[in-house]
Design a protein around this motif. Structure first.
Motif, PDB file in Angstrom:
ATOM      1  N   ILE A 137       2.858  -7.176  24.456  1.00 43.09           N
ATOM      2  CA  ILE A 137       2.671  -6.762  25.860  1.00 43.09           C
ATOM      3  C   ILE A 137       3.093  -5.296  26.024  1.00 43.09           C
ATOM      4  O   ILE A 137       2.413  -4.516  26.693  1.00 43.09           O
ATOM      5  CB  ILE A 137       3.477  -7.681  26.805  1.00 43.09           C
ATOM      6  CG1 ILE A 137       2.866  -9.085  26.813  1.00 43.09           C
ATOM      7  CG2 ILE A 137       3.511  -7.104  28.220  1.00 43.09           C
ATOM      8  CD1 ILE A 137       3.674 -10.132  27.582  1.00 43.09           C
ATOM      9  N   ARG A 141      -2.582  -4.501  38.952  1.00 49.11           N
ATOM     10  CA  ARG A 141      -3.870  -4.506  38.260  1.00 49.11           C
ATOM     11  C   ARG A 141      -4.316  -5.944  38.027  1.00 49.11           C
ATOM     12  O   ARG A 141      -3.570  -6.771  37.524  1.00 49.11           O
ATOM     13  CB  ARG A 141      -3.763  -3.788  36.906  1.00 49.11           C
ATOM     14  CG  ARG A 141      -3.631  -2.290  36.977  1.00 49.11           C
ATOM     15  CD  ARG A 141      -4.718  -1.578  37.716  1.00 49.11           C
ATOM     16  NE  ARG A 141      -6.074  -1.981  37.335  1.00 49.11           N
ATOM     17  CZ  ARG A 141      -7.169  -1.578  37.969  1.00 49.11           C
ATOM     18  NH1 ARG A 141      -7.091  -0.796  39.032  1.00 49.11           N
ATOM     19  NH2 ARG A 141      -8.358  -1.974  37.559  1.00 49.11           N
ATOM     20  N   CYS A 197       0.434  -2.908  25.279  1.00 47.22           N
ATOM     21  CA  CYS A 197      -0.852  -3.135  25.955  1.00 47.22           C
ATOM     22  C   CYS A 197      -1.344  -1.858  26.651  1.00 47.22           C
ATOM     23  O   CYS A 197      -0.580  -1.148  27.304  1.00 47.22           O
ATOM     24  CB  CYS A 197      -0.702  -4.261  26.979  1.00 47.22           C
ATOM     25  SG  CYS A 197      -2.211  -4.592  27.910  1.00 47.22           S
ATOM     26  N   PHE A 214       2.141  -5.627  35.157  1.00 47.75           N
ATOM     27  CA  PHE A 214       3.370  -5.168  34.480  1.00 47.75           C
ATOM     28  C   PHE A 214       3.567  -3.657  34.561  1.00 47.75           C
ATOM     29  O   PHE A 214       4.641  -3.169  34.252  1.00 47.75           O
ATOM     30  CB  PHE A 214       3.334  -5.556  32.992  1.00 47.75           C
ATOM     31  CG  PHE A 214       3.212  -7.037  32.735  1.00 47.75           C
ATOM     32  CD1 PHE A 214       3.558  -7.972  33.701  1.00 47.75           C
ATOM     33  CD2 PHE A 214       2.753  -7.499  31.508  1.00 47.75           C
ATOM     34  CE1 PHE A 214       3.438  -9.335  33.457  1.00 47.75           C
ATOM     35  CE2 PHE A 214       2.635  -8.857  31.248  1.00 47.75           C
ATOM     36  CZ  PHE A 214       2.975  -9.772  32.228  1.00 47.75           C
ATOM     37  N   VAL A 264      -4.706  -2.132  28.107  1.00 45.96           N
ATOM     38  CA  VAL A 264      -5.992  -2.661  28.585  1.00 45.96           C
ATOM     39  C   VAL A 264      -6.537  -1.918  29.816  1.00 45.96           C
ATOM     40  O   VAL A 264      -7.719  -1.616  29.893  1.00 45.96           O
ATOM     41  CB  VAL A 264      -5.866  -4.181  28.867  1.00 45.96           C
ATOM     42  CG1 VAL A 264      -7.003  -4.686  29.733  1.00 45.96           C
ATOM     43  CG2 VAL A 264      -5.871  -4.940  27.550  1.00 45.96           C
ATOM     44  N   GLU A 288      -6.304  -7.183  35.926  1.00 46.70           N
ATOM     45  CA  GLU A 288      -6.508  -7.600  34.523  1.00 46.70           C
ATOM     46  C   GLU A 288      -5.258  -8.293  33.968  1.00 46.70           C
ATOM     47  O   GLU A 288      -5.340  -9.058  33.007  1.00 46.70           O
ATOM     48  CB  GLU A 288      -6.778  -6.376  33.627  1.00 46.70           C
ATOM     49  CG  GLU A 288      -8.027  -5.578  33.956  1.00 46.70           C
ATOM     50  CD  GLU A 288      -7.777  -4.497  35.011  1.00 46.70           C
ATOM     51  OE1 GLU A 288      -6.748  -4.579  35.727  1.00 46.70           O
ATOM     52  OE2 GLU A 288      -8.618  -3.600  35.135  1.00 46.70           O
ATOM     53  N   CYS A 289      -4.082  -7.960  34.532  1.00 46.70           N
ATOM     54  CA  CYS A 289      -2.825  -8.263  33.846  1.00 46.70           C
ATOM     55  C   CYS A 289      -2.446  -9.753  33.809  1.00 46.70           C
ATOM     56  O   CYS A 289      -2.243 -10.315  32.734  1.00 46.70           O
ATOM     57  CB  CYS A 289      -1.715  -7.448  34.500  1.00 46.70           C
ATOM     58  SG  CYS A 289      -0.320  -7.218  33.427  1.00 46.70           S
TER      59      CYS A 289
END
Ligand code: SF4
Length: 189
Positions: free
Chosen positions: A8, A98, A11, A84, A13, A100-101
């Motif tokens: 994580i 976000r 990440c 996060f 992304v 996506e998270c």
């Protein structure tokens, strides 16, 4: 859990949408007893790389009746925001976490938790995701009906100073809900 946390922390992304870049803030161990599902780190948390290290965090610890040491012990509290990384600022405050998270990381995180006694759902985003069809009409109704969600969930408003008008308008939260919350937290810890 350590392997997942380090994945994580690497990440990227949604990095193209993050004005200050990715800097995930998350904490927990497989033994964490209370899971704090909140919104997303603010700018100060991003800069210091520490969750709830601001007036909101101070107020939250007051609500929970815990010391800084108790709060930042990951065997007591896991910190699992809906996003996060700091999402940046919009016209009326910080942008939403976000999107996506949580779909990407929450499930794997939960797979490692073995000792959860309670999940605190702080703010609307976490309540929408976790309460889903059992959610009431809005955040205020979720909080006032907290007994309906026990023993798994305890919905809370965000402890930010900008929510002080909500506190003034809903004094039952201070007089009726917080004493029960503190008692529950003390029993679990
Ligand atoms: S907000 Fe979540 S998904 Fe986006 S970069 Fe940070 S950790 Fe990854």
């Amino acid at each position: 859990m350590q392997k997942l946390l380090s994945e994580i922390r690497d990440c990227t992304v949604c990095s193209e949408h993050l004005p200050m870049g990715p800097r995930p803030i998350i904490a927990g161990t497989s033994k964490s007893k209370i899971i704090l599902v909140s919104q997303a780190p603010g700018r100060k948390a991003h800069n210091h790389h520490k969750a709830w290290d601001d007036p909101s965090g101070k107020k939250l610890r007051e609500w929970l009746g815990v010391t800084d040491e108790e709060f930042y012990n990951p065997n007591n509290f896991a910190i699992l925001p809906m996003g996060f990384c700091y999402p940046g600022k919009g016209k009326t405050g910080d942008l939403p976490p976000r999107k996506e998270c949580a779909p990407l990381w929450h499930e794997p995180f939960w797979d490692h938790l073995q000792n959860v006694k309670l999940t605190l759902l702080i703010g609307k985003y976490s309540q929408d995701r976790y309460l889903k069809t059992i959610s009431k009409k809005n955040l205020t109704e979720n909080v006032s009906s907290y007994k309906d969600f026990l023993p798994h969930y305890f919905p809370l408003p965000h402890p930010s100073p900008v929510n002080r008008f909500w506190m003034v308008k809903n004094q039952w939260f201070d007089t009726d809900v917080l004493p029960e919350l503190r008692e529950l937290i003390a029993t679990i810890l």
